[in-house]
Write a protein that holds these residues in place. Structure first.
Motif, PDB file in Angstrom:
ATOM      1  N   ARG A 125      13.494  74.285  22.944  1.00  0.00           N
ATOM      2  CA  ARG A 125      14.512  73.541  22.533  1.00  0.00           C
ATOM      3  C   ARG A 125      14.273  71.970  22.897  1.00  0.00           C
ATOM      4  O   ARG A 125      14.297  71.799  24.382  1.00  0.00           O
ATOM      5  CB  ARG A 125      15.955  73.980  23.052  1.00  0.00           C
ATOM      6  N   CYS A 126      14.153  71.026  22.111  1.00  0.00           N
ATOM      7  CA  CYS A 126      13.774  69.737  22.473  1.00  0.00           C
ATOM      8  C   CYS A 126      15.166  69.272  23.285  1.00  0.00           C
ATOM      9  O   CYS A 126      16.312  69.359  22.661  1.00  0.00           O
ATOM     10  CB  CYS A 126      13.878  68.990  21.110  1.00  0.00           C
ATOM     11  N   ARG A 127      14.893  68.371  24.476  1.00  0.00           N
ATOM     12  CA  ARG A 127      16.266  67.889  24.807  1.00  0.00           C
ATOM     13  C   ARG A 127      16.898  66.906  24.123  1.00  0.00           C
ATOM     14  O   ARG A 127      18.034  66.353  24.919  1.00  0.00           O
ATOM     15  CB  ARG A 127      15.504  67.367  26.442  1.00  0.00           C
ATOM     16  N   HIS A 128      16.319  66.381  23.273  1.00  0.00           N
ATOM     17  CA  HIS A 128      17.161  65.228  22.528  1.00  0.00           C
ATOM     18  C   HIS A 128      18.102  65.815  21.447  1.00  0.00           C
ATOM     19  O   HIS A 128      19.262  65.572  21.898  1.00  0.00           O
ATOM     20  CB  HIS A 128      15.905  64.425  21.727  1.00  0.00           C
ATOM     21  N   ARG A 129      17.891  66.188  20.453  1.00  0.00           N
ATOM     22  CA  ARG A 129      18.764  66.912  19.460  1.00  0.00           C
ATOM     23  C   ARG A 129      18.520  68.301  19.207  1.00  0.00           C
ATOM     24  O   ARG A 129      19.160  69.212  18.103  1.00  0.00           O
ATOM     25  CB  ARG A 129      18.430  65.879  18.057  1.00  0.00           C
ATOM     26  N   ALA A 130      17.821  69.051  20.213  1.00  0.00           N
ATOM     27  CA  ALA A 130      17.747  70.521  20.076  1.00  0.00           C
ATOM     28  C   ALA A 130      16.910  71.356  19.076  1.00  0.00           C
ATOM     29  O   ALA A 130      16.969  72.524  19.060  1.00  0.00           O
ATOM     30  CB  ALA A 130      19.321  71.160  19.922  1.00  0.00           C
ATOM     31  N   ALA A 131      16.041  70.603  18.271  1.00  0.00           N
ATOM     32  CA  ALA A 131      15.172  71.314  17.542  1.00  0.00           C
ATOM     33  C   ALA A 131      14.059  71.940  18.305  1.00  0.00           C
ATOM     34  O   ALA A 131      13.855  71.596  19.531  1.00  0.00           O
ATOM     35  CB  ALA A 131      14.469  70.337  16.632  1.00  0.00           C
ATOM     36  N   THR A 132      13.541  73.102  17.715  1.00  0.00           N
ATOM     37  CA  THR A 132      12.574  73.754  18.556  1.00  0.00           C
ATOM     38  C   THR A 132      11.378  73.264  18.562  1.00  0.00           C
ATOM     39  O   THR A 132      10.878  72.006  17.496  1.00  0.00           O
ATOM     40  CB  THR A 132      12.209  75.248  17.578  1.00  0.00           C
TER      41      THR A 132
ATOM     42  N   SER B 137       7.333  69.249  31.259  1.00  0.00           N
ATOM     43  CA  SER B 137       7.781  67.756  31.542  1.00  0.00           C
ATOM     44  C   SER B 137       7.828  66.856  30.375  1.00  0.00           C
ATOM     45  O   SER B 137       7.106  67.069  29.385  1.00  0.00           O
ATOM     46  CB  SER B 137       6.761  67.294  32.697  1.00  0.00           C
ATOM     47  N   LEU B 138       8.730  65.873  30.315  1.00  0.00           N
ATOM     48  CA  LEU B 138       8.963  65.012  29.093  1.00  0.00           C
ATOM     49  C   LEU B 138       7.984  64.089  29.456  1.00  0.00           C
ATOM     50  O   LEU B 138       7.955  63.119  30.546  1.00  0.00           O
ATOM     51  CB  LEU B 138      10.412  64.359  28.769  1.00  0.00           C
ATOM     52  N   ARG B 139       6.958  63.949  28.470  1.00  0.00           N
ATOM     53  CA  ARG B 139       5.878  62.987  28.475  1.00  0.00           C
ATOM     54  C   ARG B 139       5.758  61.542  27.681  1.00  0.00           C
ATOM     55  O   ARG B 139       5.473  60.551  28.161  1.00  0.00           O
ATOM     56  CB  ARG B 139       4.415  63.581  28.095  1.00  0.00           C
ATOM     57  N   GLY B 140       6.490  61.688  26.654  1.00  0.00           N
ATOM     58  CA  GLY B 140       6.660  60.613  25.574  1.00  0.00           C
ATOM     59  C   GLY B 140       7.677  60.733  24.729  1.00  0.00           C
ATOM     60  O   GLY B 140       8.361  61.650  24.268  1.00  0.00           O
ATOM     61  N   VAL B 141       8.244  59.505  24.442  1.00  0.00           N
ATOM     62  CA  VAL B 141       9.736  59.258  23.778  1.00  0.00           C
ATOM     63  C   VAL B 141       9.259  57.880  22.810  1.00  0.00           C
ATOM     64  O   VAL B 141       8.862  56.894  23.377  1.00  0.00           O
ATOM     65  CB  VAL B 141      10.834  58.822  24.478  1.00  0.00           C
TER      66      VAL B 141
END
Length: 402
Positions: A50-57, A83-87
């Motif tokens: 689950r992505c921490r942004h908008r919950a997409a797999t 770990s979150l690497r890039g936005v």
């Protein structure tokens, strides 16, 4: 799902399925999708899918190898450790986004004998304590490599319209074998048929605690590295002759003995069975639907002839055109259907009680006893009656149970 699968160790993978850095496997722990992945430091992680942004797999493939996980919706990217690497275009966040605060959520992970388990409970008892006496049976089961490491080489997946506990009962149910598997027994040679006549034999079923149990059908095959001087069964003579071209006789015997599988089924509550020559994984989908994975075990780096024989044996019984699993799944479906007949009729789980006795590891009775089922349902009852459980809306909370 909340009280059991969110509150105990759940099997998620065999280490061979994520052997190299970047190898991953997507699966479920209860209702929640997860990704099992090995990072560059050789550590295995189990991450909520689950992505921490908008919950997409962040992963939709069943298995593979990758350098990172990238959300297909907005492009947030994560390392193999979560770990979150890039936005993309981070300037719009100003100073209100700290990437260190938004990794993929991790479950607690522990491993024993190459078996990888995960739990939502950060204060869960150590895996070794949870497994207890089952560990020695896991060690014995892993001897199926015949001197080579074992490897999961593929699986059959299917669903049946029934509750997961119906299948949970099956793995240590020796009582059904000569009845429902008549068609299978009609396809094997006489020597094999006699070997599989274990209901009248000296086997046993043992409660190992915490819902785990073992059914020993063929005591002579408990330890695959013992009795190597025994005659090679007729059904494996051709394989042995082929192996002798490349291996000395003692290794040939070790490989041939491993190919046939262990003489026992080990149930590890709540979702994995080490069953003779394969892993059986169950996943509850709903109250009346269950998904089953039958994963074949081979020898990693072992002889092609030996692995080919393992695959043929797996297909013969577990395959969709096999003689075993289709009959089992028909019975499971009938149990679900029949359970709707009558409103106050109990099922019977008392077979083997008169001869059941206490052992250092738990309780044991004859090979057709329902001791293993009683073990599973006692653990089910214990967890279902616990005063505190992980709520279904929680992601990875830390709770204690009574």
């Amino acid at each position: 799902m909340d009280r059991i699968f969110n509150n105990c160790w759940v099997w998620v993978a065999h280490a061979s399925e994520v052997k190299e850095p970047g190898d991953f496997k997507s699966t479920y722990v209860g209702r929640q999708p997860v990704v099992v992945v090995r990072d560059r430091k050789q550590k295995i992680h189990v991450l909520l899918n689950r992505c921490r942004h908008r919950a997409a797999t962040v992963c939709e493939e069943k298995k593979g190898r990758t350098n990172s996980f990238v959300c297909p919706y907005h492009g947030w990217s994560y390392g193999l450790d979560g770990s979150l690497r890039g936005v993309p275009h981070p300037e719009s966040y100003g100073q209100c986004l700290d990437k260190g605060e938004f990794p993929l959520k991790s479950l607690r992970v522990e491993e024993y004998a190459g078996m990888v388990f995960a739990t939502f409970k950060q204060d869960q008892e150590p895996l070794a304590d949870w497994l207890g006496p089952a560990k020695k049976w896991m060690d014995l089961f892993m001897k199926q490599g015949g001197g080579f490491p074992i490897k999961v080489a593929g699986e059959h997946r299917f669903r049946f319209p029934g509750n997961w506990k119906i299948q949970l009962e099956n793995t240590t149910d020796g009582y059904h074998f000569p009845v429902i598997h008549k068609s299978f027994l009609s396809t094997v040679d006489k020597q094999t048929e006699q070997m599989l006549d274990f209901v009248n034999g000296p086997g046993f079923v043992e409660d190992l605690g915490n819902g785990h149990s073992v059914m020993v059908m063929i005591p002579d095959l408990i330890d695959l590295e013992a009795n190597l001087d025994a005659p090679i069964p007729a059904r494996f003579e051709e394989l042995a002759e082929e192996l002798r071209a490349d291996y000395p006789e003692d290794q040939v015997r070790r490989i041939v003995r491993a190919v046939g599988g262990s003489g026992f089924n080990l149930n590890l509550f709540p979702n994995i069975a080490c069953s003779m020559a394969f892993f059986r994984v169950l996943r509850p989908v709903s109250v009346d639907e269950t998904e089953i994975h039958h994963a074949v075990i081979t020898m990693d780096g072992g002889p092609a002839a030996g692995n080919r024989a393992r695959l043929r044996l797996h297909e013969h019984f577990q395959g969709p055109l096999g003689f075993g699993t289709p009959d089992d799944s028909e019975a499971w479906e009938r149990v679900q259907k029949g359970a709707h007949a009558g409103t106050d009729l109990w099922i019977l789980l008392n077979r083997g009680l008169p001869g059941e006795r206490v052992t250092p590891d738990g309780r044991v009775s004859d090979v057709s006893a329902e001791t293993g089922m009683r073990a599973a349902y006692q653990q089910w009852k214990k967890l279902m009656c616990a005063t505190t459980a992980v709520p279904s809306s929680a992601a990875v909370p830390s709770v204690t149970t009574a």
